[in-house]
Write a protein that holds these residues in place. Structure first.
Motif, PDB file in Angstrom:
ATOM      1  N   PHE A 231       0.620  -1.428   0.084  1.00  0.00           N
ATOM      2  CA  PHE A 231      -0.198  -0.109   0.592  1.00  0.00           C
ATOM      3  C   PHE A 231       0.950   1.022  -0.432  1.00  0.00           C
ATOM      4  O   PHE A 231       0.925   2.149  -0.893  1.00  0.00           O
ATOM      5  N   GLY A 232       2.233   1.037   0.875  1.00  0.00           N
ATOM      6  CA  GLY A 232       2.483   2.256   1.053  1.00  0.00           C
ATOM      7  C   GLY A 232       3.734   2.196  -0.419  1.00  0.00           C
ATOM      8  O   GLY A 232       3.374   3.913  -0.825  1.00  0.00           O
ATOM      9  N   TYR A 233       4.391   1.896  -1.042  1.00  0.00           N
ATOM     10  CA  TYR A 233       4.515   2.038  -2.668  1.00  0.00           C
ATOM     11  C   TYR A 233       3.667   2.387  -3.045  1.00  0.00           C
ATOM     12  O   TYR A 233       3.801   3.220  -3.970  1.00  0.00           O
ATOM     13  N   SER A 234       2.638   1.621  -3.423  1.00  0.00           N
ATOM     14  CA  SER A 234       1.851   2.481  -4.342  1.00  0.00           C
ATOM     15  C   SER A 234       1.090   3.493  -4.634  1.00  0.00           C
ATOM     16  O   SER A 234       0.564   4.098  -5.326  1.00  0.00           O
ATOM     17  N   LEU A 235       0.301   3.852  -2.716  1.00  0.00           N
ATOM     18  CA  LEU A 235       0.610   5.198  -3.007  1.00  0.00           C
ATOM     19  C   LEU A 235       1.528   6.559  -3.195  1.00  0.00           C
ATOM     20  O   LEU A 235       1.272   7.619  -4.289  1.00  0.00           O
ATOM     21  N   ALA A 236       2.933   6.058  -2.532  1.00  0.00           N
ATOM     22  CA  ALA A 236       3.906   6.723  -3.285  1.00  0.00           C
ATOM     23  C   ALA A 236       3.529   6.781  -4.817  1.00  0.00           C
ATOM     24  O   ALA A 236       3.859   7.906  -5.662  1.00  0.00           O
ATOM     25  N   PHE A 237       3.871   5.644  -6.121  1.00  0.00           N
ATOM     26  CA  PHE A 237       3.946   5.779  -6.891  1.00  0.00           C
ATOM     27  C   PHE A 237       2.497   6.873  -8.021  1.00  0.00           C
ATOM     28  O   PHE A 237       2.276   7.706  -8.348  1.00  0.00           O
ATOM     29  N   GLY A 238       1.146   5.886  -7.100  1.00  0.00           N
ATOM     30  CA  GLY A 238       0.149   7.072  -7.533  1.00  0.00           C
ATOM     31  C   GLY A 238       0.515   8.416  -7.207  1.00  0.00           C
ATOM     32  O   GLY A 238       0.100   9.236  -8.729  1.00  0.00           O
ATOM     33  N   LEU A 239       0.848   8.537  -6.282  1.00  0.00           N
ATOM     34  CA  LEU A 239       0.246  10.087  -5.824  1.00  0.00           C
ATOM     35  C   LEU A 239       1.685  11.015  -6.449  1.00  0.00           C
ATOM     36  O   LEU A 239       1.025  12.061  -7.125  1.00  0.00           O
ATOM     37  N   GLN A 389      12.463   9.317  -4.989  1.00  0.00           N
ATOM     38  CA  GLN A 389      12.235  10.341  -5.234  1.00  0.00           C
ATOM     39  C   GLN A 389      10.339  10.137  -5.877  1.00  0.00           C
ATOM     40  O   GLN A 389      10.123  11.923  -4.901  1.00  0.00           O
ATOM     41  N   THR A 390       9.818   9.901  -5.611  1.00  0.00           N
ATOM     42  CA  THR A 390       8.493   9.753  -5.574  1.00  0.00           C
ATOM     43  C   THR A 390       7.620  10.001  -4.759  1.00  0.00           C
ATOM     44  O   THR A 390       6.363  10.412  -4.445  1.00  0.00           O
ATOM     45  N   ARG A 391       8.407   9.668  -3.361  1.00  0.00           N
ATOM     46  CA  ARG A 391       7.255  10.193  -1.868  1.00  0.00           C
ATOM     47  C   ARG A 391       7.823  11.076  -2.125  1.00  0.00           C
ATOM     48  O   ARG A 391       6.992  11.734  -1.272  1.00  0.00           O
ATOM     49  N   PHE A 392       8.732  12.262  -1.877  1.00  0.00           N
ATOM     50  CA  PHE A 392       9.357  13.112  -1.882  1.00  0.00           C
ATOM     51  C   PHE A 392       8.602  13.710  -2.549  1.00  0.00           C
ATOM     52  O   PHE A 392       7.884  15.273  -2.416  1.00  0.00           O
ATOM     53  N   VAL A 443       5.854   8.246   2.699  1.00  0.00           N
ATOM     54  CA  VAL A 443       4.625   9.406   2.371  1.00  0.00           C
ATOM     55  C   VAL A 443       3.028   8.826   2.239  1.00  0.00           C
ATOM     56  O   VAL A 443       3.168  10.408   2.123  1.00  0.00           O
ATOM     57  N   GLU A 444       2.855   8.171   3.467  1.00  0.00           N
ATOM     58  CA  GLU A 444       1.926   8.604   4.329  1.00  0.00           C
ATOM     59  C   GLU A 444       2.398   9.279   5.311  1.00  0.00           C
ATOM     60  O   GLU A 444       1.026  10.650   4.947  1.00  0.00           O
ATOM     61  N   VAL A 445       3.308   9.014   5.681  1.00  0.00           N
ATOM     62  CA  VAL A 445       2.692  10.285   6.923  1.00  0.00           C
ATOM     63  C   VAL A 445       3.205  11.737   6.393  1.00  0.00           C
ATOM     64  O   VAL A 445       2.993  13.441   6.484  1.00  0.00           O
ATOM     65  N   GLY A 446       4.077  11.759   5.037  1.00  0.00           N
ATOM     66  CA  GLY A 446       4.564  13.635   4.358  1.00  0.00           C
ATOM     67  C   GLY A 446       2.946  14.046   3.561  1.00  0.00           C
ATOM     68  O   GLY A 446       2.136  14.685   3.615  1.00  0.00           O
ATOM     69  N   ILE A 447       1.758  13.232   3.015  1.00  0.00           N
ATOM     70  CA  ILE A 447       0.772  13.483   2.447  1.00  0.00           C
ATOM     71  C   ILE A 447      -0.015  13.893   3.831  1.00  0.00           C
ATOM     72  O   ILE A 447      -0.439  14.691   3.248  1.00  0.00           O
ATOM     73  N   VAL A 448       0.090  13.244   4.940  1.00  0.00           N
ATOM     74  CA  VAL A 448      -1.034  13.244   6.082  1.00  0.00           C
ATOM     75  C   VAL A 448      -0.496  14.823   6.652  1.00  0.00           C
ATOM     76  O   VAL A 448      -1.364  15.913   6.649  1.00  0.00           O
ATOM     77  N   SER A 449       0.310  15.456   6.307  1.00  0.00           N
ATOM     78  CA  SER A 449       1.371  16.630   7.535  1.00  0.00           C
ATOM     79  C   SER A 449       0.933  17.274   6.492  1.00  0.00           C
ATOM     80  O   SER A 449       0.529  18.775   6.386  1.00  0.00           O
TER      81      SER A 449
END
Lengths: 477, 229
Positions: A231-239, A389-392, A443-449
């Motif tokens: 889920f974490g990887y998928s979220l990073a790539f998708g967003l 990179q996708t996470r950032f 990435v979940e923490v990044g998006i939420v913050s």
């Protein structure tokens, strides 16, 4: 030098002559900075869709994802729904609406939408930094591929990549790269589609390949990653896809909103095809070559030793072309950040079109050389660098882009706090989770913050505006 | 003083990291050389002899360490499988048959030698096209061509179509190739010299896939050109 080398040289020679010709034609048609960055907004849906796919499909897919499937088996395929969700979000909430703004760059959009030149500067600087990381992955992949074919040192390979990408990027900008991307995606798709039956023919049977993989490691045909990790990887790539500046800037070159939607639909189909083939390639290469020295070598091993010489050569050319295409897109976006946003809007607002074009081309040269040093050090495998990179990118851009395009309100403080809060939250969690592993992806923490700060600062700003309006009206009364 | 302390910490970290990396490099087991000789006495049978050299610290693991693994095709039999050390002494092994795979394990408590050979015969009721090779669970060293495969056909036979891996044929009987990693199977399409026809060369996987790929690229380029005018 391998037996593939001669075939590769001939095929690559023909291909790059075609690319050069298209680059020269693009140069003649490019007169202004807007022409350079948006191709005069003339790209249709088929070429547009191929361009979007070609921009995303790069070393990260053809080297990194193949290598990831090679190393970890089937379970990485669950990242693709995240990518496709990102495209859907882009199709509905981002692409068409961004096209309506008619801006040249993403920092342009943020500056206009939130009335903030600081947001422009911050986002331009961040794009340059984040995309340098992505360039490192591309250069590293190129080093691995050319070392496999020719046995040349990675430094030479990276210099060749830098020089050839510089040629058509500086010559024609977006106009020439769009048509090259179409040609490249056709080669990639045909190479991938053909590689699967050839791999199967050599091994003999898909079910037997599954059994052999299971015998090597049961996780290859089962669950290498748990659901939370996927889920974490998928979220990073998708967003990251939904808010990727180097994808969104391609929308600016399309005719209108309807063209953007149709292009995304065609891109979707291409990606589904590519994703399926990449999965099969990774798994079947593992069945045929259970122990390559690094997972990043899986696709070049397959092209060198499984595919017929001409098909293997064309596939490798397409792979290098995909890397070049991605490097080209990244360089265009990053250099536009320097020439258009930092130089044209901050340093020298009176700069002429000619000067801005020159600054753009100088920036491309400088930015293309910087990642070589990092790539030579091979800090990690290609896919891991791309994931970082996708996470950032997702943490920095997703919330401001989505909420900026689909809601009202918000000012300079809103967008700056959201962007900074997102990337700092992601970075802090990445560092902390190195020593304290958790099931929560950075990435979940990044998006939420990012989201929390966006809403909180926006409502505080709105309240302040309402209070000062009240005071003004009561003072007036 | 703070600056000196910071510099000292950075240098210490770099030194420790370097030592760990160097130490790790020396302790990693790598495949130094792998030579497989595949002899096809008849179209239904092959004898395989594989010499393996490994460098680095050998492992003694429990459960019993894995010497090699072979693909187990349904219509094939693998016979007379034995493993010898470099002195020609037979090593005590256990052969475990699982779905799709044959695993050759060294008896528990024994150390995997740095050099050993695996020999076996493969037979098939129908024509033998895919000959499994003994795959070791050891990554190859960085040197190119650590893996060598030599094939020998019967005197009246010839390989038609494309083989896997692609072989360089010295004459119609002897072929060889060098690779960076071990393939799990060798694919040969063997026919009697008198039975070879032009169709064998036209309708092989290599020719068909090459035509398809270039055809697709040319057609799609033509379509793009027509639509862009």
């Amino acid at each position: 030098m391998t037996s593939l080398s001669l075939h590769f040289i001939i095929v690559a020679g023909v291909y790059f002559l075609v690319v050069l010709a298209i680059g020269v034609v693009g140069l003649r048609k490019t007169k202004t900075e807007e022409d350079f960055l948006t191709a005069g907004r003339s790209i249709g849906p088929w070429v547009g869709g191929a361009v979007l796919a070609a921009t995303q499909i790069s070393a990260g897919t053809l080297v990194g994802t193949v290598g990831r499937h090679y190393a970890t088996g089937v379970s990485w395929v669950w990242v693709w729904p995240g990518v496709w969700t990102g495209w859907l979000i882009s199709a509905v909430f981002v692409g068409p609406k961004l096209r309506e703004y008619g801006v040249v760059t993403i920092p342009d959009y943020l500056a206009v939408r939130f009335r903030s030149e600081t947001a422009r500067v911050l986002s331009a600087i961040f794009i340059i930094c984040a995309y340098m990381i992505l360039l490192v992955a591309q250069y590293q992949a190129c080093g691995v591929v050319l070392e496999s074919i020719f046995g040349i040192p990675p430094l030479w390979a990276m210099c060749i990549l830098s020089a050839s990408t510089l040629l058509y990027t500086t010559l024609g900008g977006v106009r020439s790269s769009s048509y090259i991307d179409f040609l490249q995606i056709m080669i990639v798709v045909s190479g991938l589609v053909l590689s699967v039956p050839v791999l199967l023919h050599n091994f003999g049977s898909l079910s037997l390949a599954g059994q052999f993989l299971h015998a090597q490691d049961p996780r290859l045909t089962g669950a290498w990653y748990n659901g939370k990790q996927l889920f974490g990887y998928s979220l990073a790539f998708g967003l990251a896809i939904a808010a990727a500046p180097y994808e969104m800037v391609r929308f600016n070159s399309m005719r209108d909103k309807a063209t953007v939607r149709n292009a995304i639909g065609f891109c979707f189909f291409l990606q589904a095809l590519i994703g399926s083939c990449v999965l099969m390639m990774g798994l079947l290469t593992r069945a045929l070559f259970p122990n390559v020295s690094s997972a990043d070598q899986a696709s070049s091993t397959m092209a060198l030793h499984v595919l017929p010489p001409l098909v293997g050569s064309l596939f490798m050319v397409a792979l290098l072309s995909a890397i070049m295409s991605n490097v080209n897109s990244i360089l265009l976006v990053a250099s536009a950040g320097i020439s258009h946003d930092l130089y044209g809007h901050v340093i020298n607002k009176q700069a002429t079109e000619k000067v801005k074009l020159l600054i753009n081309r100088i920036s491309i040269v400088v930015l293309s050389l910087a990642p070589i040093w990092f790539a030579l050090r091979r800090y990690s495998d290609v896919q891991s660098i791309v994931v970082l990179q996708t996470r950032f990118i997702a943490s920095f851009f997703f919330i401001p882009m989505i909420l900026g395009l689909n809601s009202k309100g918000g000012n300079s403080a809103t967008v700056i706090s959201s962007m900074l809060g997102g990337v700092l939250g992601c970075l802090a969690w990445s560092i902390w989770s190195n020593t304290h592993p958790t099931n929560i992806d950075a990435v979940e923490v990044g998006i939420v913050s990012s989201a929390v700060l966006f809403f909180v600062v926006r409502s505080i700003s709105a309240r302040k505006i309402a209070l000062s309006a009240e005071r003004s009206s009561s003072a007036g009364a | 003083m703070l600056e000196h302390k910071r510099r000292g910490t950075i240098i210490a970290t770099l030194v420790v990291t370097t030592l760990l990396c160097v130490g790790k490099a020396f302790s990693v087991v790598q495949l130094e050389k792998y030579v497989a000789q595949v002899g096809m006495a008849t179209p239904q049978a092959a004898d395989v002899s594989v010499s393996i050299s490994v460098k680095g610290r050998p492992t003694t693991a429990t459960p019993a360490p894995l010497l090699c693994r072979l693909v187990r095709y349904p219509q094939q039999e693998i016979h007379k499988l034995q493993v010898e050390d470099s002195y020609g002494q037979l090593l005590p092994i256990t052969i475990v048959s699982v779905d799709g795979s044959l695993e050759v394990q060294l008896s528990e408590g024994k150390e995997i030698p740095a050099q050993y050979s695996v020999r076996y015969s493969v037979t098939s009721a129908r024509q033998l096209r895919r000959i499994p090779l003994a795959v070791v669970d050891v990554p190859p060293s960085a040197s190119e061509g650590a893996v060598e495969i030599q094939t020998t056909l019967a005197s009246d036979d010839v390989s038609v179509g494309s083989s896997f891996p692609a072989m360089e044929w010295r004459d119609h009987q002897h072929g060889s190739t060098r690779l960076g990693s071990i393939p799990s199977v060798v694919v040969l399409n063997v026919k009697h010299i008198r039975d070879v026809s032009i169709l064998d060369r036209l309708f092989d996987v290599s020719t068909i896939s090459t035509f398809l790929m270039f055809g697709f690229v040319l057609i799609s380029s033509f379509v793009w050109y027509l639509r862009s005018r």
